[in-house]
Every structure is written in structure tokens, then in C-alpha cells.
Write an enzyme that holds these catalytic residues in place. Sequence first.
Site, mmCIF file in Angstrom:
data_model
loop_
_atom_site.group_PDB
_atom_site.id
_atom_site.type_symbol
_atom_site.label_atom_id
_atom_site.label_comp_id
_atom_site.label_asym_id
_atom_site.label_seq_id
_atom_site.Cartn_x
_atom_site.Cartn_y
_atom_site.Cartn_z
ATOM 1 N N HIS A 72 80.561 31.521 54.105
ATOM 2 C CA HIS A 72 80.443 31.080 52.713
ATOM 3 C C HIS A 72 79.770 29.712 52.662
ATOM 4 O O HIS A 72 80.194 28.776 53.340
ATOM 5 C CB HIS A 72 81.826 30.998 52.056
ATOM 6 C CG HIS A 72 82.357 32.337 51.621
ATOM 7 N ND1 HIS A 72 83.275 32.488 50.606
ATOM 8 C CD2 HIS A 72 82.070 33.589 52.068
ATOM 9 C CE1 HIS A 72 83.543 33.772 50.451
ATOM 10 N NE2 HIS A 72 82.831 34.459 51.327
ATOM 11 N N TYR A 201 88.295 28.608 42.321
ATOM 12 C CA TYR A 201 89.512 27.857 42.041
ATOM 13 C C TYR A 201 89.497 27.546 40.542
ATOM 14 O O TYR A 201 88.536 26.937 40.054
ATOM 15 C CB TYR A 201 89.547 26.545 42.829
ATOM 16 C CG TYR A 201 89.677 26.704 44.322
ATOM 17 C CD1 TYR A 201 90.902 26.513 44.956
ATOM 18 C CD2 TYR A 201 88.572 27.024 45.113
ATOM 19 C CE1 TYR A 201 91.029 26.631 46.332
ATOM 20 C CE2 TYR A 201 88.689 27.161 46.493
ATOM 21 C CZ TYR A 201 89.923 26.954 47.096
ATOM 22 O OH TYR A 201 90.037 27.084 48.447
ATOM 23 N N PRO A 293 98.267 25.106 50.216
ATOM 24 C CA PRO A 293 97.076 25.883 50.598
ATOM 25 C C PRO A 293 95.841 25.600 49.758
ATOM 26 O O PRO A 293 94.769 26.124 50.061
ATOM 27 C CB PRO A 293 97.542 27.330 50.404
ATOM 28 C CG PRO A 293 98.638 27.253 49.397
ATOM 29 C CD PRO A 293 99.322 25.945 49.630
ATOM 30 N N LYS A 297 93.545 24.103 54.411
ATOM 31 C CA LYS A 297 93.604 23.237 55.586
ATOM 32 C C LYS A 297 94.676 23.618 56.617
ATOM 33 O O LYS A 297 94.675 23.084 57.721
ATOM 34 C CB LYS A 297 93.844 21.784 55.149
ATOM 35 C CG LYS A 297 92.653 21.167 54.448
ATOM 36 C CD LYS A 297 91.545 20.854 55.429
ATOM 37 C CE LYS A 297 90.216 20.610 54.763
ATOM 38 N NZ LYS A 297 89.376 21.797 54.650
ATOM 39 N N TYR A 384 86.153 19.826 52.375
ATOM 40 C CA TYR A 384 86.408 21.271 52.399
ATOM 41 C C TYR A 384 85.899 21.909 53.689
ATOM 42 O O TYR A 384 86.586 22.760 54.281
ATOM 43 C CB TYR A 384 85.761 21.940 51.190
ATOM 44 C CG TYR A 384 86.298 23.323 50.899
ATOM 45 C CD1 TYR A 384 87.452 23.499 50.143
ATOM 46 C CD2 TYR A 384 85.662 24.462 51.376
ATOM 47 C CE1 TYR A 384 87.955 24.760 49.875
ATOM 48 C CE2 TYR A 384 86.146 25.726 51.109
ATOM 49 C CZ TYR A 384 87.299 25.870 50.359
ATOM 50 O OH TYR A 384 87.792 27.136 50.112
#
Length: 393
Positions: A72, A201, A293, A297, A384
Site C-alpha cells: 500500500h 480511517y 491499534p 504499530k 505510519y
Amino acid sequence: MKTQVAIVGAGPSGLLLGQLLHLQGIDTVILEAKSPEYVLSRIRAGVLEQGAVDLLREAGAGARMDREGHVHEGFTIAFAGRRERIDLKSLTNGKTVMVYGQTEVTRDLMNARKESGALSIYEAHDVQLHDFYGDKPRVSFVKDGEAIELECDYIAGCDGFHGISRKSVPESAIRNFERVYPFGWLGVLSHTPPVTPELIYANHDRGFALCSMRSDNLSRYYVQVTHEDKVEDWSDERFWNELRKRLPEDVAASLVTGPSIEKSIAPLRSFVAEPMKFGRLFLVGDAAHIVPPTGAKGLNLAASDVYTLYHLLRKAYHDGRSDLLDRYSEICLRRIWKAERFSWWMTTLLHKLSDDPFGQRMQLADLDYFTGSLAGRTTIAENYVGLPYERIE
């Protein structure tokens, strides 16, 4: 029994550490309280940083991941009727993440260890750690009714938040830092195509939502729920209806629903234990730290602990540099606290924390600034994809 490194716990961190050490000619025995089937039944996250991907390849357990995993290059944050994409690849000089389920990571590592002939003992009961402050640590356990003692040079506690490793440390020698969040994630796994090719998200006034996936035909979705919610309160129909309400309209319209094949509620907490080394005992992964979550990580922090301990042990055995092992805690904790900060920040940014209108406006202002600024998007992207591992010199 004797070995060089006793590893307590056969989750991803214990298996990865064992495989890496085995390939360096360092003998290990892995002890696991549960059966292999039980270990593989744990449904966990599946977004891997580049560092974790590279470690799996180095361990000889990355071939199926490279075939079946999904690279991704970005993800989307949805809020206030907007969809803002964080272009990970362009913002981090080409870095990406790999979507590949933790269950599959564990399966691949189990198979690699089996092929290597290294010893894993499952259903090892009443595991106890002894003398790890001395020169001759031991691990005792019971297998098939027989009491067994394993002598070793070092113990790696990879047995998770509820395991025996951290509990074996004297209370006076350890300090715990914790933040428990007043909500959890209700997660559903379904044999349906993902609603979008990348993760979404969503910040919504009804609560947080996440659209994720495991493969082209296996989706994982989450909605924020209260601590009072029970899985049995949430029928599939209720879950899908609530998820739709929290997603942008065009995304909700293309959502493919189906029967859930797994449904569970996970509480959210931030937790760090300091230090992570006690004599010849090293805490690894969830035994030492937990993250919510939201920042993807958990498994990745465990992998960075493994990277550090693996290289320190390799130098101790191959170069006689056992003195470097004293740096384990400080090296790990520098990266851990940065990941804890990012996960905490993402959690407080995206979830409904209260009905306070001022707090909600502050969230939206933060989201507007960070997604609308190159510096803000870069900050999100760098964290990220994962901050760099600290080299062991």
C-alpha cells in the site's frame, strides 16, 4: 535440557527472534503455553512496516508474504465529509507498507521454524523463570505431566501482555506507564471484497470507523464502541448499518456486506514497562508495551524489539560483545515512545472522546491542518511507514 537462548512465547516476536538467531547458528528453544492451533486462531492486525517486511525476508519467511501481501502506497483519512489521502510513497522517499495478516505471518514463521528443525515446545504449562539476575538462568515448565528444566544463557520474554515474563520481575525493579481509553473496537472479519483498495480511517460524530482488509476477498472492518457494549449486542445487520453511517456517502454506497466469520471487541490501551532488561531476561513486544491499534504499530514495535535483541545477541555470541546487551532497553525505548506518541495522537485525533463541542472542533481543526499541510502530511506518513531502526554498532 540446555540451550543458548530460551524464548518464552511462540507468537510472531518469539518465532521471528528464534528464526533469525537460528540462521546465525545460535541455539534456541521456544516454549509456548498454548497449542499451535490456538496461536493461529488469534486475529490481529496486518499492516507491516518496511522494517518488519525486511526482517521476515531475512528470516527466510517472506516468500508467501511477497506473493500474497498487498503493498500500500497510501491511506485515507475521512472527516467532515472530506476524504484526504496520505501518499506514503511520495512523502517518505518511496517507503510503503505491506498489508498481510498477522495470522499469516505467524503461520509462515511456524513453517520456517519447523523446516529448520529448531525446537518449539507447545502446551508447555506452569512456565517459571529462575535466576535471570545471575549467570545461569533457567526456565522450568511441565510438558505432558513431566517437570522439565531448561538451562540457558539468556531468556527472551515474548509471551505478551498477560504472560509470565514481565510478572516474574520484582515490582521494585520495573515501572509501568499506562493509559486506558474509555472505548474499544468492535471488529468484523468477512469474506467480502474491500470497499476500497487502501485503508480508510474515519472520524465521525457517531464514533471512529476503519476499513481494512486481509486480501482481495477478505475484509476487516471496525467501529468504535463503549466498554459496556457486548459482541452479542451487535448483529451483523446492526454492525453494517452503523459502519455505513460513519463512512463517506460514496464509500458507504459501494460497501459489500456479508456474514461475519469473526467478531470481537478489543479494548484500547497504551502501556510501556521500563526498563526492558533485567539481568539476562529481555522483554520483547507486547510483554513490554501495548499501543492502541489506530497507528498500526503493535506487531511492528515487536519487530523492532526483535531487530535490536537479535543484533545485540549476534554481537555477544560472534564478537564477544556481551557488554552491548546493556543498551537493549535504551535503544528499544527511544523508538517505542515515539510509536506510543503517534498511536496515542492518532487515537485521540480520530475517536469520539466525549460530547464536548469544543473538543470536537479541536479534532477537526487538527485534521484540517495536518491533512492540508505538506509538513503535516509528511509527519503522518513518516510515522505510519515506521521510523528507522537504530543500527547496532
